[in-house]
Design a protein around this motif. Structure first.
Motif, PDB file in Angstrom:
ATOM      1  N   UNK A  38      -3.992  30.471  -4.452  1.00 25.82           N
ATOM      2  CA  UNK A  38      -4.712  30.016  -5.639  1.00 25.82           C
ATOM      3  C   UNK A  38      -3.912  30.215  -6.915  1.00 25.82           C
ATOM      4  N   UNK A  39      -3.267  31.346  -7.048  1.00 27.45           N
ATOM      5  CA  UNK A  39      -2.536  31.659  -8.274  1.00 27.45           C
ATOM      6  C   UNK A  39      -1.040  31.675  -7.989  1.00 27.45           C
ATOM      7  N   UNK A  40      -0.320  30.785  -8.652  1.00 25.84           N
ATOM      8  CA  UNK A  40       1.114  30.672  -8.443  1.00 25.84           C
ATOM      9  C   UNK A  40       1.863  31.468  -9.504  1.00 25.84           C
ATOM     10  N   UNK A  41       2.990  32.093  -9.140  1.00 25.45           N
ATOM     11  CA  UNK A  41       3.763  32.861 -10.123  1.00 25.45           C
ATOM     12  C   UNK A  41       4.407  31.939 -11.143  1.00 25.45           C
ATOM     13  N   UNK A  42       4.290  32.308 -12.412  1.00 27.57           N
ATOM     14  CA  UNK A  42       4.884  31.570 -13.530  1.00 27.57           C
ATOM     15  C   UNK A  42       5.462  32.579 -14.505  1.00 27.57           C
TER      16      UNK A  42
END
Length: 140
Positions: free
Chosen positions: A82-86
């Motif tokens: 769900x949450x991608x590293x940025x």
């Protein structure tokens, strides 16, 4: 001693209150915030240096956009991430530099694939360099 320093802060920082831009007017300083793919960070930093950007703040963040994350396969099993590293980059610049900074970030961070990121531009009302007491554009 703390009280004396606090008094210095109060006198010097609030002395320019009358010089604030009125609501609805254009600010002389901008905060450019970009959320990009982590592996593009060094390229973006290198593109900003020749423009005269003297400092930036980088934060590792996680998030999602329109795709609401992505599906990955690990050891034969499918997982929904769900949450991608940025990486979030924040750069305070004079209003005259905004277009060049935004163009440099957009061009350098672009891969042409989903998840390249976003750039946001916000007004900065005041700035203060803590060490010297310089304010506004001279503090950048």
């Amino acid at each position: 001693m703390l009280f004396g320093w606090h008094g210095f802060w109060k006198v010097n920082f609030t002395a320019g209150v009358g010089s604030r831009p009125e609501r609805g007017t254009e600010s002389a300083m901008k905060l450019v915030m970009a959320v990009i793919k982590p592996f593009k960070l060094d390229e973006v930093r290198e593109a900003l240096t020749p423009l005269g950007v003297q400092g930036l703040t980088v934060t590792e963040v996680k998030g999602f956009g329109r795709q609401k994350g992505q599906t990955e396969i690990y050891r034969g099993a499918e997982y929904h991430v769900s949450f991608l590293p940025k990486v979030k980059i924040e750069v305070a610049v004079s209003a005259e530099m905004v277009d060049a900074v935004v163009e440099a970030i957009a061009t350098t961070a672009r891969t042409g694939k989903i998840g390249d990121g976003k750039i946001f531009i916000m007004d900065v009302e005041r700035a203060l360099r803590i060490r010297t007491g310089e304010t506004d554009e001279s503090a950048l």
